[in-house]
Design a protein around this motif. Structure first.
Motif, PDB file in Angstrom:
ATOM      1  N   TRP A   1       0.845  -1.190   0.000  1.00  0.00           N
ATOM      2  CA  TRP A   1       0.000   0.000   0.000  1.00  0.00           C
ATOM      3  C   TRP A   1       0.874   1.230   0.000  1.00  0.00           C
ATOM      4  CZ3 TRP A   1      -4.917   0.665  -1.083  1.00  0.00           C
ATOM      5  CH2 TRP A   1      -5.459   1.922  -0.881  1.00  0.00           C
ATOM      6  N   PRO A   2       0.612   2.187  -0.751  1.00  0.00           N
ATOM      7  CA  PRO A   2      -0.473   2.327  -1.717  1.00  0.00           C
ATOM      8  C   PRO A   2      -0.158   1.581  -3.011  1.00  0.00           C
ATOM      9  CG  PRO A   2       0.862   4.308  -1.719  1.00  0.00           C
ATOM     10  CD  PRO A   2       1.412   3.420  -0.645  1.00  0.00           C
ATOM     11  N   PRO A   3      -1.199   1.174  -3.729  1.00  0.00           N
ATOM     12  CA  PRO A   3      -0.964   0.490  -4.997  1.00  0.00           C
ATOM     13  C   PRO A   3      -0.400   1.460  -6.030  1.00  0.00           C
ATOM     14  CG  PRO A   3      -3.308   0.873  -4.683  1.00  0.00           C
ATOM     15  CD  PRO A   3      -2.623   1.301  -3.420  1.00  0.00           C
ATOM     16  N   THR A   4       0.293   0.920  -6.989  1.00  0.00           N
ATOM     17  CA  THR A   4       0.850   1.750  -8.056  1.00  0.00           C
ATOM     18  C   THR A   4      -0.284   2.277  -8.937  1.00  0.00           C
ATOM     19  OG1 THR A   4       1.106  -0.113  -9.558  1.00  0.00           O
ATOM     20  CG2 THR A   4       2.980   0.398  -8.114  1.00  0.00           C
ATOM     21  N   GLN A   5       0.000   3.296  -9.714  1.00  0.00           N
ATOM     22  CA  GLN A   5      -1.010   3.837 -10.632  1.00  0.00           C
ATOM     23  C   GLN A   5      -1.412   2.776 -11.650  1.00  0.00           C
ATOM     24  OE1 GLN A   5      -2.584   6.824 -10.249  1.00  0.00           O
ATOM     25  NE2 GLN A   5      -3.942   5.994 -11.808  1.00  0.00           N
ATOM     26  N   ARG A   6      -0.473   1.954 -12.038  1.00  0.00           N
ATOM     27  CA  ARG A   6      -0.768   0.872 -12.987  1.00  0.00           C
ATOM     28  C   ARG A   6      -1.796  -0.089 -12.393  1.00  0.00           C
ATOM     29  NH1 ARG A   6       3.593  -3.545 -15.197  1.00  0.00           N
ATOM     30  NH2 ARG A   6       2.126  -4.716 -16.444  1.00  0.00           N
TER      31      ARG A   6
ATOM     32  N   GLY B   1      -7.302   4.782   2.299  1.00  0.00           N
ATOM     33  CA  GLY B   1      -6.156   5.595   2.709  1.00  0.00           C
ATOM     34  C   GLY B   1      -6.376   6.267   4.048  1.00  0.00           C
ATOM     35  N   SER B   2      -7.606   6.648   4.338  1.00  0.00           N
ATOM     36  CA  SER B   2      -7.895   7.295   5.620  1.00  0.00           C
ATOM     37  C   SER B   2      -7.870   6.298   6.774  1.00  0.00           C
ATOM     38  CB  SER B   2      -9.240   8.011   5.572  1.00  0.00           C
ATOM     39  OG  SER B   2     -10.290   7.077   5.449  1.00  0.00           O
ATOM     40  N   SER B   3      -8.030   5.018   6.461  1.00  0.00           N
ATOM     41  CA  SER B   3      -7.987   4.004   7.518  1.00  0.00           C
ATOM     42  C   SER B   3      -6.587   3.425   7.694  1.00  0.00           C
ATOM     43  CB  SER B   3      -8.961   2.871   7.204  1.00  0.00           C
ATOM     44  OG  SER B   3      -8.489   2.094   6.120  1.00  0.00           O
ATOM     45  N   ALA B   4      -5.622   3.936   6.940  1.00  0.00           N
ATOM     46  CA  ALA B   4      -4.253   3.417   6.976  1.00  0.00           C
ATOM     47  C   ALA B   4      -3.568   3.741   8.292  1.00  0.00           C
ATOM     48  CB  ALA B   4      -3.436   3.982   5.820  1.00  0.00           C
ATOM     49  N   SER B   5      -2.770   2.780   8.743  1.00  0.00           N
ATOM     50  CA  SER B   5      -1.908   3.019   9.904  1.00  0.00           C
ATOM     51  C   SER B   5      -0.487   2.675   9.505  1.00  0.00           C
ATOM     52  CB  SER B   5      -2.355   2.161  11.090  1.00  0.00           C
ATOM     53  OG  SER B   5      -2.168   0.800  10.811  1.00  0.00           O
ATOM     54  N   GLY B   6       0.472   3.289  10.146  1.00  0.00           N
ATOM     55  CA  GLY B   6       1.869   3.085   9.782  1.00  0.00           C
ATOM     56  C   GLY B   6       2.441   1.764  10.256  1.00  0.00           C
ATOM     57  N   ASP B   7       1.687   1.022  11.066  1.00  0.00           N
ATOM     58  CA  ASP B   7       2.220  -0.201  11.661  1.00  0.00           C
ATOM     59  C   ASP B   7       2.195  -1.408  10.738  1.00  0.00           C
ATOM     60  OD1 ASP B   7       2.622   1.278  13.908  1.00  0.00           O
ATOM     61  OD2 ASP B   7       0.836   0.529  14.961  1.00  0.00           O
ATOM     62  N   ASP B   8       1.216  -1.506   9.875  1.00  0.00           N
ATOM     63  CA  ASP B   8       1.128  -2.736   9.087  1.00  0.00           C
ATOM     64  C   ASP B   8       1.766  -2.587   7.712  1.00  0.00           C
ATOM     65  OD1 ASP B   8      -0.739  -1.913   7.069  1.00  0.00           O
ATOM     66  OD2 ASP B   8      -2.360  -2.126   8.497  1.00  0.00           O
ATOM     67  N   ASP B   9       1.837  -3.695   6.998  1.00  0.00           N
ATOM     68  CA  ASP B   9       2.518  -3.725   5.709  1.00  0.00           C
ATOM     69  C   ASP B   9       1.596  -3.404   4.536  1.00  0.00           C
ATOM     70  OD1 ASP B   9       0.985  -5.968   5.744  1.00  0.00           O
ATOM     71  OD2 ASP B   9       2.598  -7.393   5.388  1.00  0.00           O
ATOM     72  N   GLY B  10       0.353  -3.088   4.815  1.00  0.00           N
ATOM     73  CA  GLY B  10      -0.567  -2.707   3.756  1.00  0.00           C
ATOM     74  C   GLY B  10      -1.601  -3.746   3.420  1.00  0.00           C
ATOM     75  N   VAL B  11      -1.483  -4.956   3.957  1.00  0.00           N
ATOM     76  CA  VAL B  11      -2.427  -6.015   3.624  1.00  0.00           C
ATOM     77  C   VAL B  11      -3.823  -5.654   4.116  1.00  0.00           C
ATOM     78  CG1 VAL B  11      -3.017  -8.437   4.009  1.00  0.00           C
ATOM     79  CG2 VAL B  11      -0.655  -7.794   3.578  1.00  0.00           C
ATOM     80  N   GLU B  12      -3.924  -5.178   5.347  1.00  0.00           N
ATOM     81  CA  GLU B  12      -5.233  -4.816   5.894  1.00  0.00           C
ATOM     82  C   GLU B  12      -5.841  -3.649   5.132  1.00  0.00           C
ATOM     83  OE1 GLU B  12      -4.723  -4.195  10.071  1.00  0.00           O
ATOM     84  OE2 GLU B  12      -3.981  -6.236  10.386  1.00  0.00           O
ATOM     85  N   ILE B  13      -5.032  -2.685   4.763  1.00  0.00           N
ATOM     86  CA  ILE B  13      -5.526  -1.531   4.012  1.00  0.00           C
ATOM     87  C   ILE B  13      -6.008  -1.977   2.635  1.00  0.00           C
ATOM     88  CG2 ILE B  13      -4.952   0.751   3.110  1.00  0.00           C
ATOM     89  CD1 ILE B  13      -2.661   0.757   5.209  1.00  0.00           C
ATOM     90  N   LEU B  14      -5.277  -2.890   2.022  1.00  0.00           N
ATOM     91  CA  LEU B  14      -5.669  -3.408   0.721  1.00  0.00           C
ATOM     92  C   LEU B  14      -7.004  -4.151   0.811  1.00  0.00           C
ATOM     93  CD1 LEU B  14      -4.520  -3.407  -2.160  1.00  0.00           C
ATOM     94  CD2 LEU B  14      -3.588  -5.661  -1.685  1.00  0.00           C
ATOM     95  N   GLN B  15      -7.236  -4.845   1.917  1.00  0.00           N
ATOM     96  CA  GLN B  15      -8.523  -5.511   2.119  1.00  0.00           C
ATOM     97  C   GLN B  15      -9.646  -4.485   2.243  1.00  0.00           C
ATOM     98  OE1 GLN B  15      -7.702  -7.950   5.552  1.00  0.00           O
ATOM     99  NE2 GLN B  15      -7.207  -9.735   4.306  1.00  0.00           N
ATOM    100  N   VAL B  16      -9.397  -3.406   2.959  1.00  0.00           N
ATOM    101  CA  VAL B  16     -10.391  -2.339   3.082  1.00  0.00           C
ATOM    102  C   VAL B  16     -10.691  -1.754   1.706  1.00  0.00           C
ATOM    103  CG1 VAL B  16     -10.800  -0.003   3.991  1.00  0.00           C
ATOM    104  CG2 VAL B  16      -9.819  -1.763   5.465  1.00  0.00           C
ATOM    105  N   TYR B  17      -9.653  -1.509   0.932  1.00  0.00           N
ATOM    106  CA  TYR B  17      -9.779  -0.969  -0.438  1.00  0.00           C
ATOM    107  C   TYR B  17     -10.648  -1.888  -1.290  1.00  0.00           C
ATOM    108  CZ  TYR B  17      -7.935   0.418  -5.102  1.00  0.00           C
ATOM    109  OH  TYR B  17      -7.774   0.816  -6.401  1.00  0.00           O
ATOM    110  N   SER B  18     -10.363  -3.156  -1.245  1.00  0.00           N
ATOM    111  CA  SER B  18     -11.115  -4.133  -2.035  1.00  0.00           C
ATOM    112  C   SER B  18     -12.584  -4.190  -1.607  1.00  0.00           C
ATOM    113  CB  SER B  18     -10.467  -5.510  -1.887  1.00  0.00           C
ATOM    114  OG  SER B  18     -11.186  -6.472  -2.589  1.00  0.00           O
ATOM    115  N   LYS B  19     -12.827  -4.210  -0.312  1.00  0.00           N
ATOM    116  CA  LYS B  19     -14.201  -4.252   0.194  1.00  0.00           C
ATOM    117  C   LYS B  19     -14.959  -2.979  -0.160  1.00  0.00           C
ATOM    118  CE  LYS B  19     -13.349  -7.458   3.961  1.00  0.00           C
ATOM    119  NZ  LYS B  19     -13.262  -7.637   5.422  1.00  0.00           N
TER     120      LYS B  19
END
Length: 174
Positions: free
Chosen positions: A55-60, A107-125
């Motif tokens: 996270w964040p995903p690339t523009q591609r 992006g607003s639910s992002a935290s600096g602690d994780d590697d982005g997997v949880e944020i990516l799940q939020v994005y997908s949902k």
């Protein structure tokens, strides 16, 4: 003589091995072997700290998500059988809006602690939820429009019947 030639290489090898065993190692060689051993021990004890973030995903990647949303909204699928398909232009605008909103929400639910997997799940949902909301609301709007017109016609005819006397009642009064 031939026996003597055959024996010479083996005797030379034995002499070299004996010299290597009897020759004491230099301090540099000992330190080098100890350093290599300690490096090997440290790598065995400590896991490799390789860090990557998705996270964040690339523009591609974001463009690929938008393209897939357009395809899902504008082509026949299980979703379109139930809710109908969008024209390509409308699907493109809607897909871009859905992706941007989902990206902002994740992006607003992002935290600096994780590697982005949880944020990516939020994005997908968020994408899935928003896509379903859009197709359901569009389907409801399409269904409501014709039914509202159909319901208004009977109301008009019933209003006419109550305000204007029917021909049968006019004849009875005469």
């Amino acid at each position: 003589m031939s026996d003597n030639i055959d024996e010479q290489p083996s005797q030379i090898n034995q002499q070299t091995e004996e010299q290597a065993e009897s020759k004491p190692a230099t301090m540099a060689e000992i330190e080098k072997s100890q350093a290599q051993a300690s490096i090997c021990d440290e790598t065995k004890k400590k896991p490799m700290n390789i860090s990557f973030s998705i996270w964040p995903p690339t523009q591609r990647t974001r463009d690929a998500v938008i393209h897939r949303l357009i395809e899902t909204l504008s082509t026949p699928s299980i979703l379109s059988k139930r809710y109908g398909t969008f024209p390509h232009d409308e699907a493109s605008e809607t897909a871009t809006l859905i992706e941007e909103q989902a990206f902002a929400a994740a992006g607003s639910s992002a935290s600096g602690d994780d590697d982005g997997v949880e944020i990516l799940q939020v994005y997908s949902k968020e994408i899935s939820k928003r896509m379903l909301d859009v197709v359901k609301s569009r389907s409801a709007a399409v269904i409501d429009t014709p039914s509202t017109e159909a319901e208004s016609k009977p109301l008009e005819s019933s209003e006419n019947a109550s305000t204007e006397p029917s021909s049968a009642s006019v004849e009875n009064e005469s």
